[in-house]
Design a protein around this motif. Structure first.
Motif, PDB file in Angstrom:
ATOM      1  N   HIS B   9       0.875  -1.165   0.000  1.00 23.76           N
ATOM      2  CA  HIS B   9       0.000   0.000   0.000  1.00 23.76           C
ATOM      3  C   HIS B   9       0.914   1.217   0.000  1.00 23.76           C
ATOM      4  O   HIS B   9       1.707   1.380   0.912  1.00 23.76           O
ATOM      5  CB  HIS B   9      -0.881   0.035   1.237  1.00 23.76           C
ATOM      6  N   SER B  12       1.826   3.374   3.092  1.00 20.41           N
ATOM      7  CA  SER B  12       1.024   2.556   3.990  1.00 20.41           C
ATOM      8  C   SER B  12       1.489   2.717   5.419  1.00 20.41           C
ATOM      9  O   SER B  12       2.463   3.382   5.730  1.00 20.41           O
ATOM     10  CB  SER B  12       1.130   1.103   3.578  1.00 20.41           C
ATOM     11  N   ARG B  13       0.799   2.103   6.320  1.00 18.99           N
ATOM     12  CA  ARG B  13       1.188   2.124   7.716  1.00 18.99           C
ATOM     13  C   ARG B  13       1.053   0.744   8.326  1.00 18.99           C
ATOM     14  O   ARG B  13       0.717   0.606   9.486  1.00 18.99           O
ATOM     15  CB  ARG B  13       0.356   3.122   8.490  1.00 18.99           C
ATOM     16  N   GLY B  14       1.298  -0.267   7.535  1.00 22.63           N
ATOM     17  CA  GLY B  14       1.219  -1.612   8.067  1.00 22.63           C
ATOM     18  C   GLY B  14      -0.190  -2.126   8.071  1.00 22.63           C
ATOM     19  O   GLY B  14      -1.140  -1.406   7.783  1.00 22.63           O
ATOM     20  N   GLY B  15      -0.343  -3.392   8.402  1.00 22.83           N
ATOM     21  CA  GLY B  15      -1.645  -4.031   8.355  1.00 22.83           C
ATOM     22  C   GLY B  15      -2.419  -3.845   9.632  1.00 22.83           C
ATOM     23  O   GLY B  15      -2.128  -2.964  10.439  1.00 22.83           O
ATOM     24  N   ALA B  16      -3.418  -4.692   9.801  1.00 23.22           N
ATOM     25  CA  ALA B  16      -4.297  -4.558  10.956  1.00 23.22           C
ATOM     26  C   ALA B  16      -3.548  -4.819  12.250  1.00 23.22           C
ATOM     27  O   ALA B  16      -3.808  -4.178  13.267  1.00 23.22           O
ATOM     28  CB  ALA B  16      -5.473  -5.520  10.824  1.00 23.22           C
ATOM     29  N   ALA B  17      -2.600  -5.764  12.204  1.00 24.21           N
ATOM     30  CA  ALA B  17      -1.891  -6.118  13.434  1.00 24.21           C
ATOM     31  C   ALA B  17      -1.106  -4.923  13.970  1.00 24.21           C
ATOM     32  O   ALA B  17      -1.163  -4.618  15.165  1.00 24.21           O
ATOM     33  CB  ALA B  17      -0.956  -7.295  13.186  1.00 24.21           C
ATOM     34  N   PHE B  18      -0.409  -4.229  13.091  1.00 25.50           N
ATOM     35  CA  PHE B  18       0.348  -3.063  13.532  1.00 25.50           C
ATOM     36  C   PHE B  18      -0.577  -1.955  14.000  1.00 25.50           C
ATOM     37  O   PHE B  18      -0.344  -1.323  15.038  1.00 25.50           O
ATOM     38  CB  PHE B  18       1.247  -2.548  12.415  1.00 25.50           C
ATOM     39  N   LEU B  19      -1.627  -1.723  13.233  1.00 26.85           N
ATOM     40  CA  LEU B  19      -2.579  -0.692  13.642  1.00 26.85           C
ATOM     41  C   LEU B  19      -3.175  -1.019  14.995  1.00 26.85           C
ATOM     42  O   LEU B  19      -3.351  -0.155  15.851  1.00 26.85           O
ATOM     43  CB  LEU B  19      -3.690  -0.575  12.597  1.00 26.85           C
ATOM     44  N   LEU B  20      -3.469  -2.287  15.181  1.00 24.80           N
ATOM     45  CA  LEU B  20      -4.038  -2.728  16.445  1.00 24.80           C
ATOM     46  C   LEU B  20      -3.075  -2.441  17.592  1.00 24.80           C
ATOM     47  O   LEU B  20      -3.459  -1.880  18.621  1.00 24.80           O
ATOM     48  CB  LEU B  20      -4.316  -4.226  16.358  1.00 24.80           C
ATOM     49  N   ALA B  21      -1.823  -2.816  17.407  1.00 21.97           N
ATOM     50  CA  ALA B  21      -0.836  -2.597  18.461  1.00 21.97           C
ATOM     51  C   ALA B  21      -0.654  -1.108  18.725  1.00 21.97           C
ATOM     52  O   ALA B  21      -0.610  -0.666  19.882  1.00 21.97           O
ATOM     53  CB  ALA B  21       0.493  -3.238  18.055  1.00 21.97           C
ATOM     54  N   GLN B  22      -0.579  -0.361  17.647  1.00 17.11           N
ATOM     55  CA  GLN B  22      -0.356   1.076  17.801  1.00 17.11           C
ATOM     56  C   GLN B  22      -1.542   1.762  18.455  1.00 17.11           C
ATOM     57  O   GLN B  22      -1.391   2.501  19.438  1.00 17.11           O
ATOM     58  CB  GLN B  22      -0.091   1.683  16.422  1.00 17.11           C
ATOM     59  N   LEU B  23      -2.732   1.516  17.915  1.00 23.71           N
ATOM     60  CA  LEU B  23      -3.915   2.147  18.494  1.00 23.71           C
ATOM     61  C   LEU B  23      -4.165   1.652  19.904  1.00 23.71           C
ATOM     62  O   LEU B  23      -4.589   2.421  20.772  1.00 23.71           O
ATOM     63  CB  LEU B  23      -5.135   1.846  17.617  1.00 23.71           C
TER      64      LEU B  23
END
Lengths: 161, 161
Positions: B9, B12-23
DNA sequence: TGATAATGATTACAGATTGGAACGATTGTC
DNA sequence: GACAATCGTTCCAATCTGTAATCATTATCA
């Protein structure tokens, strides 16, 4: 009133914020387990990714991006340098700063890291259909945008106070 | 191949796993900030919630639920007891265990804590419509179920290794 | 019954981790 | 050319960590 609604959702588990924190911590832990097989901590993996997409940063800037004080960044980078994954170069224009770069070996490890990250992503979202997976990413990005989070950085390397 | 897909992407900012960890980390931090105004850490808030929905547990069990060793739980509970928020009672049937309970004062603080939690939930999901909010909760619960996470516990009080 | 093992709460403690302050080297400012 | 600011680094004191030992109580079982 005696019938206070103590459980809005019976046998609930809190709202999205709690689920987010819980799942985020869990996902981070699983990721930590995976990268540990490459002898890396999540923070180390984060630095490698950071150097790949934006080389030549000063240590102070990188420390900021990772959310750690410069004093701790030094031994942190030392470890990766001793393993030959990164190298320090004096920046020609400004001999104060040490511009960090990935070595070839570091780039190789980063490739393996990307494989691990893909597997991790699949693992975490195993319960979702491809459509739902994209749906989730969309929702999370909306939140991330609104909270003005820098992409891919500060992934919980900081401690909670 | 030279045109290796480095950015699946773009920007991009990574997939759901990264977003999950970050958020998740971000949400946890914001929650920590909020409860700090009540002079509580997230772990302390977690214990209060735990005592409200399941009183009479032994300290060992509670320590397990919060993911801390029993030795650390002692001073942890001491602080709340000195503030009059919880009380230790010898369990009649088994005088080894200290059954912990909320005091009236503790229940009052818990009420304020619930207000804070609601505000926090709203804050985190501000960017979403009510429909999307429910959608997100649904997706997150699916993941939480599949990963067999205990509801409302272990919300990142443990440290990452 | 009585001896021994197991469990819960607590204390003691040693090792790791934390961030701030101080320090030389280098660069910007005026 | 003096002085402030920045970068990397070292130093250090305070905090935080989990393990092991300790005491009281209870379970096991011959």
């Amino acid at each position: 009133m005696s019938t206070e609604r103590e459980n809005e959702h019976p046998a609930s588990r809190g709202g999205a914020a709690f689920l987010l924190a819980q799942l985020g911590a869990h996902a981070a832990q699983r990721f930590a387990d995976r990268v540990a097989e490459l002898d890396l901590t999540p923070a180390q993996a984060g630095l490698l990714r950071l150097l790949a997409q934006a080389p030549g940063h000063s240590q102070r800037e990188l420390a900021d991006m990772l959310g750690m004080p410069p004093s701790r960044f030094v031994p942190f980078a030392d470890g990766l340098q001793e393993r030959g994954l990164i190298e320090r170069r004096r920046k020609p224009g400004d001999r104060r700063v040490h511009a960090l770069r990935l070595t070839d070996e570091g780039m190789e490890l980063l490739a393996r890291l990307r494989t691990v990250a893909r597997a991790h992503e699949e693992d975490v979202c195993q319960a979702l259909s491809p459509d739902e997976h994209q749906q989730l990413i969309g929702l999370l990005r909306r939140i991330a945008d609104q909270q003005q989070l820098t992409p891919g950085v500060h992934v919980g390397y900081r401690r909670l106070r």
